[in-house]
Design a protein around this motif. Structure first.
Motif, PDB file in Angstrom:
ATOM      1  N   TYR A 398       0.832  -1.217   0.000  1.00 45.09           N
ATOM      2  CA  TYR A 398       0.000   0.000   0.000  1.00 45.09           C
ATOM      3  C   TYR A 398       0.866   1.267   0.000  1.00 45.09           C
ATOM      4  CZ  TYR A 398      -2.885   3.821   1.622  1.00 45.09           C
ATOM      5  OH  TYR A 398      -3.487   5.060   1.738  1.00 45.09           O
ATOM      6  N   ILE A 399       1.893   1.277   0.831  1.00 42.32           N
ATOM      7  CA  ILE A 399       2.786   2.454   0.857  1.00 42.32           C
ATOM      8  C   ILE A 399       3.428   2.644  -0.528  1.00 42.32           C
ATOM      9  CG2 ILE A 399       4.884   3.454   1.887  1.00 42.32           C
ATOM     10  CD1 ILE A 399       2.669   3.465   3.915  1.00 42.32           C
ATOM     11  N   PHE A 400       3.836   1.550  -1.129  1.00 41.30           N
ATOM     12  CA  PHE A 400       4.436   1.662  -2.474  1.00 41.30           C
ATOM     13  C   PHE A 400       3.411   2.119  -3.511  1.00 41.30           C
ATOM     14  CE2 PHE A 400       8.011  -1.569  -1.378  1.00 41.30           C
ATOM     15  CZ  PHE A 400       8.742  -0.542  -0.807  1.00 41.30           C
ATOM     16  N   GLU A 401       2.167   1.704  -3.319  1.00 40.52           N
ATOM     17  CA  GLU A 401       1.095   2.151  -4.236  1.00 40.52           C
ATOM     18  C   GLU A 401       0.962   3.681  -4.172  1.00 40.52           C
ATOM     19  OE1 GLU A 401      -2.934   0.487  -3.473  1.00 40.52           O
ATOM     20  OE2 GLU A 401      -3.634   2.545  -3.765  1.00 40.52           O
ATOM     21  N   ILE A 402       0.917   4.217  -2.968  1.00 41.57           N
ATOM     22  CA  ILE A 402       0.794   5.673  -2.815  1.00 41.57           C
ATOM     23  C   ILE A 402       2.058   6.360  -3.332  1.00 41.57           C
ATOM     24  CG2 ILE A 402       0.558   7.563  -1.128  1.00 41.57           C
ATOM     25  CD1 ILE A 402      -2.022   5.989  -1.549  1.00 41.57           C
ATOM     26  N   ASP A 403       3.158   5.661  -3.183  1.00 42.97           N
ATOM     27  CA  ASP A 403       4.419   6.263  -3.642  1.00 42.97           C
ATOM     28  C   ASP A 403       4.510   6.352  -5.171  1.00 42.97           C
ATOM     29  OD1 ASP A 403       6.877   7.495  -2.740  1.00 42.97           O
ATOM     30  OD2 ASP A 403       7.852   5.864  -3.838  1.00 42.97           O
ATOM     31  N   GLU A 404       3.603   5.690  -5.869  1.00 44.58           N
ATOM     32  CA  GLU A 404       3.520   5.913  -7.321  1.00 44.58           C
ATOM     33  C   GLU A 404       3.210   7.383  -7.567  1.00 44.58           C
ATOM     34  OE1 GLU A 404       3.881   3.868 -10.070  1.00 44.58           O
ATOM     35  OE2 GLU A 404       4.792   2.536  -8.584  1.00 44.58           O
ATOM     36  N   VAL A 405       2.538   8.012  -6.608  1.00 42.66           N
ATOM     37  CA  VAL A 405       2.222   9.436  -6.714  1.00 42.66           C
ATOM     38  C   VAL A 405       3.351  10.293  -6.117  1.00 42.66           C
ATOM     39  CG1 VAL A 405       0.562  11.246  -6.123  1.00 42.66           C
ATOM     40  CG2 VAL A 405      -0.249   8.913  -6.551  1.00 42.66           C
ATOM     41  N   LEU A 406       3.848   9.875  -4.955  1.00 39.85           N
ATOM     42  CA  LEU A 406       4.837  10.707  -4.248  1.00 39.85           C
ATOM     43  C   LEU A 406       6.240  10.591  -4.848  1.00 39.85           C
ATOM     44  CD1 LEU A 406       3.679   9.910  -0.607  1.00 39.85           C
ATOM     45  CD2 LEU A 406       3.019  11.863  -2.016  1.00 39.85           C
ATOM     46  N   GLY A 407       6.622   9.359  -5.156  1.00 43.09           N
ATOM     47  CA  GLY A 407       7.871   9.172  -5.876  1.00 43.09           C
ATOM     48  C   GLY A 407       9.162   9.350  -5.094  1.00 43.09           C
ATOM     49  N   PHE A 408       9.147   9.269  -3.782  1.00 40.43           N
ATOM     50  CA  PHE A 408      10.434   9.323  -3.068  1.00 40.43           C
ATOM     51  C   PHE A 408      10.647   8.160  -2.100  1.00 40.43           C
ATOM     52  CE2 PHE A 408       9.174  10.632   1.205  1.00 40.43           C
ATOM     53  CZ  PHE A 408       7.911  11.172   0.987  1.00 40.43           C
ATOM     54  N   ILE A 409       9.572   7.513  -1.648  1.00 42.12           N
ATOM     55  CA  ILE A 409       9.722   6.488  -0.609  1.00 42.12           C
ATOM     56  C   ILE A 409      10.363   5.223  -1.177  1.00 42.12           C
ATOM     57  CG2 ILE A 409       8.522   5.095   1.119  1.00 42.12           C
ATOM     58  CD1 ILE A 409       6.277   7.245   1.038  1.00 42.12           C
ATOM     59  N   ARG A 410       9.791   4.728  -2.243  1.00 38.11           N
ATOM     60  CA  ARG A 410      10.308   3.476  -2.808  1.00 38.11           C
ATOM     61  C   ARG A 410      11.775   3.598  -3.246  1.00 38.11           C
ATOM     62  NH1 ARG A 410       6.803  -0.771  -5.711  1.00 38.11           N
ATOM     63  NH2 ARG A 410       8.276  -2.455  -5.781  1.00 38.11           N
ATOM     64  N   PRO A 411      12.123   4.667  -4.012  1.00 41.24           N
ATOM     65  CA  PRO A 411      13.534   4.744  -4.401  1.00 41.24           C
ATOM     66  C   PRO A 411      14.492   4.856  -3.202  1.00 41.24           C
ATOM     67  CG  PRO A 411      12.326   6.683  -5.162  1.00 41.24           C
ATOM     68  CD  PRO A 411      11.316   5.697  -4.687  1.00 41.24           C
ATOM     69  N   LEU A 412      14.076   5.569  -2.157  1.00 40.74           N
ATOM     70  CA  LEU A 412      14.934   5.661  -0.965  1.00 40.74           C
ATOM     71  C   LEU A 412      15.041   4.296  -0.284  1.00 40.74           C
ATOM     72  CD1 LEU A 412      13.915   9.037   0.760  1.00 40.74           C
ATOM     73  CD2 LEU A 412      16.150   8.461  -0.178  1.00 40.74           C
ATOM     74  N   TYR A 413      13.914   3.578  -0.261  1.00 38.79           N
ATOM     75  CA  TYR A 413      13.907   2.260   0.369  1.00 38.79           C
ATOM     76  C   TYR A 413      14.796   1.281  -0.412  1.00 38.79           C
ATOM     77  CZ  TYR A 413      12.208  -2.015   2.514  1.00 38.79           C
ATOM     78  OH  TYR A 413      12.146  -3.202   3.176  1.00 38.79           O
ATOM     79  N   GLU A 414      14.737   1.398  -1.728  1.00 36.39           N
ATOM     80  CA  GLU A 414      15.577   0.512  -2.534  1.00 36.39           C
ATOM     81  C   GLU A 414      17.060   0.825  -2.344  1.00 36.39           C
ATOM     82  OE1 GLU A 414      12.243  -0.613  -5.914  1.00 36.39           O
ATOM     83  OE2 GLU A 414      13.778   0.883  -6.396  1.00 36.39           O
ATOM     84  N   GLN A 415      17.366   2.117  -2.206  1.00 36.45           N
ATOM     85  CA  GLN A 415      18.756   2.493  -1.917  1.00 36.45           C
ATOM     86  C   GLN A 415      19.190   1.881  -0.585  1.00 36.45           C
ATOM     87  OE1 GLN A 415      19.168   6.777  -1.972  1.00 36.45           O
ATOM     88  NE2 GLN A 415      18.514   6.936  -4.095  1.00 36.45           N
ATOM     89  N   TYR A 416      18.290   1.950   0.386  1.00 35.93           N
ATOM     90  CA  TYR A 416      18.564   1.412   1.718  1.00 35.93           C
ATOM     91  C   TYR A 416      18.831  -0.097   1.654  1.00 35.93           C
ATOM     92  CZ  TYR A 416      17.387  -0.581   6.276  1.00 35.93           C
ATOM     93  OH  TYR A 416      17.404  -1.327   7.420  1.00 35.93           O
ATOM     94  N   GLN A 417      17.937  -0.786   0.942  1.00 35.64           N
ATOM     95  CA  GLN A 417      18.088  -2.244   0.810  1.00 35.64           C
ATOM     96  C   GLN A 417      19.407  -2.619   0.145  1.00 35.64           C
ATOM     97  OE1 GLN A 417      16.616  -4.810   1.860  1.00 35.64           O
ATOM     98  NE2 GLN A 417      14.756  -3.988   2.734  1.00 35.64           N
ATOM     99  N   MET A 418      19.777  -1.814  -0.850  1.00 39.18           N
ATOM    100  CA  MET A 418      21.012  -2.109  -1.567  1.00 39.18           C
ATOM    101  C   MET A 418      22.221  -1.969  -0.644  1.00 39.18           C
ATOM    102  SD  MET A 418      20.744  -0.952  -5.467  1.00 39.18           S
ATOM    103  CE  MET A 418      21.895   0.377  -5.449  1.00 39.18           C
ATOM    104  N   ARG A 419      22.202  -0.910   0.147  1.00 38.75           N
ATOM    105  CA  ARG A 419      23.319  -0.693   1.086  1.00 38.75           C
ATOM    106  C   ARG A 419      23.366  -1.805   2.129  1.00 38.75           C
ATOM    107  NH1 ARG A 419      23.101   3.616   4.409  1.00 38.75           N
ATOM    108  NH2 ARG A 419      20.934   4.095   3.931  1.00 38.75           N
ATOM    109  N   LEU A 420      22.170  -2.194   2.590  1.00 35.02           N
ATOM    110  CA  LEU A 420      22.101  -3.253   3.600  1.00 35.02           C
ATOM    111  C   LEU A 420      22.645  -4.573   3.035  1.00 35.02           C
ATOM    112  CD1 LEU A 420      21.108  -4.295   6.401  1.00 35.02           C
ATOM    113  CD2 LEU A 420      18.903  -4.738   5.338  1.00 35.02           C
ATOM    114  N   ASN A 421      22.164  -4.920   1.845  1.00 34.03           N
ATOM    115  CA  ASN A 421      22.606  -6.188   1.242  1.00 34.03           C
ATOM    116  C   ASN A 421      24.105  -6.195   0.993  1.00 34.03           C
ATOM    117  OD1 ASN A 421      20.015  -7.089   1.323  1.00 34.03           O
ATOM    118  ND2 ASN A 421      19.551  -6.519  -0.794  1.00 34.03           N
ATOM    119  N   LYS A 422      24.622  -5.046   0.615  1.00 30.67           N
ATOM    120  CA  LYS A 422      26.055  -4.941   0.353  1.00 30.67           C
ATOM    121  C   LYS A 422      26.842  -5.216   1.635  1.00 30.67           C
ATOM    122  CE  LYS A 422      29.131  -1.768  -1.951  1.00 30.67           C
ATOM    123  NZ  LYS A 422      29.294  -0.359  -2.300  1.00 30.67           N
ATOM    124  N   LYS A 423      26.372  -4.634   2.717  1.00 30.75           N
ATOM    125  CA  LYS A 423      27.051  -4.832   4.004  1.00 30.75           C
ATOM    126  C   LYS A 423      26.960  -6.292   4.437  1.00 30.75           C
ATOM    127  CE  LYS A 423      28.166  -0.853   6.372  1.00 30.75           C
ATOM    128  NZ  LYS A 423      28.157  -0.004   7.528  1.00 30.75           N
TER     129      LYS A 423
END
Ligand SMILES: [Zn+2]
Length: 478
Positions: A398-423
């Motif tokens: 649902y948060i990602f659905e709303i973020d289709e409009v807002l456009g900042f949550i999902r990309p920030l979350y994906e950046q976060y996941q990438m950094r986490l996985n790298k670590k």
């Protein structure tokens, strides 16, 4: 039902597209003689929010944004830099596209360049001439505004104000070439200072005026009448006023149904200027080590019809807002229990969605929209212990659905996941985590705790759940 403030009527109106389910939008794009500043970018964030919300509401959107690559400034600056007009404007067009991409602005469907549409402009000027709305003076062609009775309607200017406005922006040479001070140029005859920038056409050797560029390109891609035209309030007069005059004189019909304008951006209460040292391009924000998506949030979260007063403190505030969303999402990843059936998450989501839509339908009331999301997050937190893994996923969707409009949550979350996985992929960290697990199994809590603190120093938070330990990053936004 979506309602938008129409500058043409100064009223909030129900949005009714020309063709059901489809929307044509034209936005005045950048003049590519320098890097875009954050004030320019506000206009593109506004249209991005509008467009994303229209798409979210089920409309099929066709968005056209022009690139002005020929005018006084582009010619002058290219000459000063000893570059051809094309080489010079190519560089700043690319920089602009890079900027809008880094703000996660959806690319327009078509980005026509003025220099590639000279024949269309010549045709339009000829049409305006045929209907008697123009005249030639010193080889240039001017629009005769006294012939167009509706002139100034968009800006709500009476003839007196028009005279005063125009008088302030004319130089002497312009004045004696025109019949009336308000008449504006459609085709500018070549002058020696234009150098090699000219087109030899049937209406003469020269180049188009700025206003005719937008009339010609919008019509080519969206038709003689289309739904929405956007731009900053500074474009209402003369640019948009003149676009209306040209197009309506040529096609004898209404040009655009809804005119939407975003307000200015100030920096610390003042107009941005290089001399005041309060001038910000995206590069300056990046140099200060802030994630550019925070700039998106700042430009987004003030209603588009309000003046936005930017200060550097806003970046930290935006960071804490974004962190709220991200730690909420990261927390959902920690949910491992089966949950109970007592929680009606579907109902909570549909209520929240309704609230969000209600806010956005009201002329894109983004602050209410964001507030409704924060309310939802709070309600979920209150029921945290009841949430099942599946429900956690539903909430996230649902948060990602709303973020289709807002456009900042999902990309920030994906950046976060990438950094986490790298670590978590580094041997050292993996070893520490498994050592800690072993220590816990052996009930050596002292050792386990020591490793936990060491991991924390490396930016990793370990939490023990029913299904083993889970890791997250201490620093949620990089
Ligand atoms: Zn324009």
């Amino acid at each position: 039902m979506l309602k938008l403030f129409n500058t043409l009527t100064r009223k909030i109106e129900i949005f009714r597209p020309i063709k059901q389910g489809k929307v044509g939008i034209y936005s005045c794009g950048p003049t590519v003689y320098d890097f875009a500043h954050i004030g320019n970018l506000r206009a593109y964030i506004f249209v991005d929010l509008l467009k994303r919300y229209l798409i979210y509401s089920g409309f099929k959107v066709k968005h056209v944004m022009n690139i002005t690559d020929v005018d006084d400034k582009t010619i002058k600056n290219s000459q000063q830099n000893n570059k051809s007009l094309q080489e010079f404007t190519d560089f700043y067009s690319k920089a602009f596209i890079k900027d809008i991409k880094s703000l996660n602005i959806k690319m327009p469907d078509i980005m026509p360049r003025a220099t590639k549409h000279i024949p269309e402009m010549v045709d339009l000027i000829k049409k305006i001439g045929k209907h008697g709305y123009s005249y030639k003076s010193e080889k240039s062609i001017y629009f005769k505004i006294s012939k167009f009775s509706d002139y100034g309607k968009l800006a709500q200017l009476d003839k007196q104000t028009l005279k005063q406005n125009a008088a302030g922006r004319l130089n002497i040479s312009d004045e004696y070439e025109k019949e009336q001070v308000n008449d504006f140029v459609l085709w500018k005859a070549w002058q020696p200072e234009d150098g090699e920038v000219f087109w030899d056409t049937e209406i003469g050797k020269g180049r188009p005026g700025w206003h005719i560029e937008c009339s010609a390109m919008s019509t080519k891609y969206l038709g003689e009448i289309f739904d929405i035209h956007t731009g900053g309030v500074d474009l209402i007069f003369p640019h948009h006023t003149n676009e209306i005059a040209q197009s309506e004189a040529a096609f004898k019909k209404k040009f655009v149904n809804y005119w939407l304008h975003n307000e200015h951006l100030l920096v610390e209460g003042k107009k941005m200027s290089k001399s005041l040292g309060n001038f910000y391009a995206l590069k300056d924000i990046k140099d200060k080590k802030y994630n550019l998506l925070l700039m998106r949030l700042i430009l987004l979260k003030t209603h588009y019809r309000k003046v936005l007063n930017f200060t550097l403190k806003d970046l930290d505030e935006a960071k804490s807002i974004a962190e709220k969303f991200l730690s909420f999402l990261a927390g959902l990843d920690f949910v491992v229990c089966g949950g109970s059936n007592n929680l009606d998450i579907k109902n909570m989501i549909s209520q929240s969605r309704k609230e969000f839509k209600k806010a956005m339908d009201n002329d894109l009331n983004i602050s209410s929209g964001l507030a409704s999301l924060f309310d939802f997050i709070e309600e979920v937190y209150k029921r945290k212990s009841l949430i099942s893994t599946n429900q956690a996923q539903e909430i996230k969707n649902y948060i990602f659905e709303i973020d289709e409009v807002l456009g900042f949550i999902r990309p920030l979350y994906e950046q976060y996941q990438m950094r986490l996985n790298k670590k978590l992929a580094t041997k050292k960290i993996l070893n520490m985590i498994s050592k800690r697990e072993k220590a816990r199994k052996n009930k050596d809590y002292k050792e386990a705790d020591k490793i936990r603190i060491d991991l924390l120093e490396k930016g990793i938070v370990i939490e023990d759940t029913e299904k083993g330990d889970k890791a997250r990053l201490l620093k949620i936004i990089d």
